[in-house]
Write an enzyme that holds these catalytic residues in place. Structure first.
Site, mmCIF file in Angstrom:
data_model
loop_
_atom_site.group_PDB
_atom_site.id
_atom_site.type_symbol
_atom_site.label_atom_id
_atom_site.label_comp_id
_atom_site.label_asym_id
_atom_site.label_seq_id
_atom_site.Cartn_x
_atom_site.Cartn_y
_atom_site.Cartn_z
ATOM 1 C CE LYS A 87 15.557 48.100 32.816
ATOM 2 N NZ LYS A 87 15.910 47.979 34.233
ATOM 3 C CB SER A 125 9.117 51.079 30.362
ATOM 4 O OG SER A 125 8.385 49.868 30.275
#
Length: 406
Positions: A54, A303
């Site tokens: 992110k 992720s």
């Protein structure tokens, strides 16, 4: 600002995020390759700065903001990883940041977000409720709201992952990407198809929050009535309407994964790669077994790795139970000397390791006839578990395997 989600934009974003990102070189996985019949590489964004991908989209987005916007401050909503990325990027840019997080957010993500310099407010049970509060705050205080996924600029930043994948593995056949709100999958799929339309990009979402599947079936984003999954980072009720057209166009398929498969994937990752990957990051690992064994070059994007210890402990416990590595048997036996030794000997003879005993004398009104002994045993797997149970039967007992926590 130039048009986003183009090759030029991806190239610009790739250069920009290099100012703050760490290299996450592909890791080839002989174990997962053998398991699924394809050649598997892992893209370990769990090792990224702030513990997740992110930071890419957040940093790129904030780099496009002017001094006046930065002066007014930044607000966002996130289950944790976007929060940390925004907090880090905003602090680096000298801007105030306020992050709204769901009340169910793991403590480690809350504390780390504060550690990067953000003010954290907990509001709502799921991301969507937190987002509503963040939008109200942005309007009331004149701050700039940075959406965690429904923003082409943010999605372009996330898509830099795909650029790194093809630079390192030019002949990649398939990329598996986790799906929550759709920002990461939008960026990855769009870049991959622009670069080489033959690359197959598959989105993976939790079965307990299949917002993309629902949107694809309806032809547009729809709001799920609720989300129920241990993959908290992808527990999003509705995919972003700005990124959805790109997902419709560029994703080749969507796989949904139940929570039970994430639990097993966690154990596999820890034991075979010595890496901690959060449940949302494990979606693509669990999805490997859903692929046809075609010896294709497959990249699984991990992720993030921000997982609190309590959640980790629970996942490990349930994973061991699922694998037959920990199990409990209930045995009824007469309440007289030597019976416990007889049970223990039968287990020891098969190299089972007793880790817990519970003796219930009140299972029957006639203690001489039967008391219950519950034995929790450590085994090597399902076959060893079966051997232990059969040994107890040969010793004259009638063991019943029961599901239980440690």
């Amino acid at each position: 600002m130039p048009e986003m989600l183009t090759l030029d934009a991806f190239e610009e974003a790739s250069q920009k995020v290099k100012e703050v990102t760490q290299e996450t070189k592909l890791v080839e996985s002989p174990y997962f390759s053998a398991q699924c019949g394809n050649r598997v590489w892992l893209k370990p964004e769990n090792m990224q700065r702030t513990g997740a991908y992110k930071v890419r989209g957040a940093y790129y987005k904030i780099s496009t903001m002017g001094p006046e916007e930065l002066e007014r401050g930044i607000v966002t909503a996130s289950a944790g990883n976007h929060a940390q990325g925004v907090a880090f990027a905003a602090t680096r840019a000298g801007a105030r940041s306020v992050v709204i997080m769901p009340t169910t957010t793991p403590l480690i993500k809350v504390e780390r977000t504060k550690g990067y310099g953000a003010e954290v407010l907990l509001s709502g049970d799921v991301y969507d409720e937190s987002c509503d509060f963040a939008l109200e705050l942005a309007e009331r205080e004149g701050m700039t709201f940075i959406h965690p996924f429904n923003d082409p600029v943010v999605a372009t930043g996330q898509g830099t992952i795909a650029m790194e994948i093809v630079q390192e593995l030019p002949l990649v056949d398939t990329i598996l990407v986790p799906v929550g709100g759709g920002g990461l999958s939008c960026g990855v799929a769009t870049f991959a198809k622009l670069y080489n339309p033959k690359i197959r990009v598959i989105g993976v979402e939790p079965a307990g929050a299949p917002s993309l599947t629902a949107a694809l079936e309806a032809g547009s984003p729809v709001k799920l009535p609720g989300a129920n999954t241990i993959a908290d980072g992808t527990a999003v009720l509705e995919v972003g309407d700005k990124v959805f057209p790109y997902l419709q166009k560029n994703l080749d398929d969507v796989i949904t994964v139940p929570d039970d498969e994430l639990i097993v994937a966690f154990l596999d990752m820890v034991e075979n790669h010595k890496m901690i990957v959060e449940n949302s990051g494990l979606l693509t690992v669990a999805a490997l077994k859903h692929l046809a064994p075609e010896n294709r070059r497959v990249v699984s994007i991990l992720s993030g790795g921000n997982m609190d210890v309590i959640t980790m402990s629970s996942v490990v416990q349930h994973g061991l139970i699922q694998r037959g590595r920990i199990f409990t048997v209930s045995v009824l036996l007469p309440d007289r000397p030597g019976m416990l030794v007889k049970v223990a000997s039968a287990i020891a003879d098969e190299n089972g390791n007793v880790i817990k005993l519970e003796h219930n004398q009140f299972v029957s009104t006639n203690r001489n006839a039967a008391v219950e002994l519950r034995v929790t045993i450590e085994a090597f797997g399902e076959e060893h578990k079966r051997q232990i149970v059969e040994a107890l039967e040969r010793a004259g007992f009638t063991p019943t395997v029961v599901q239980t926590a440690l």
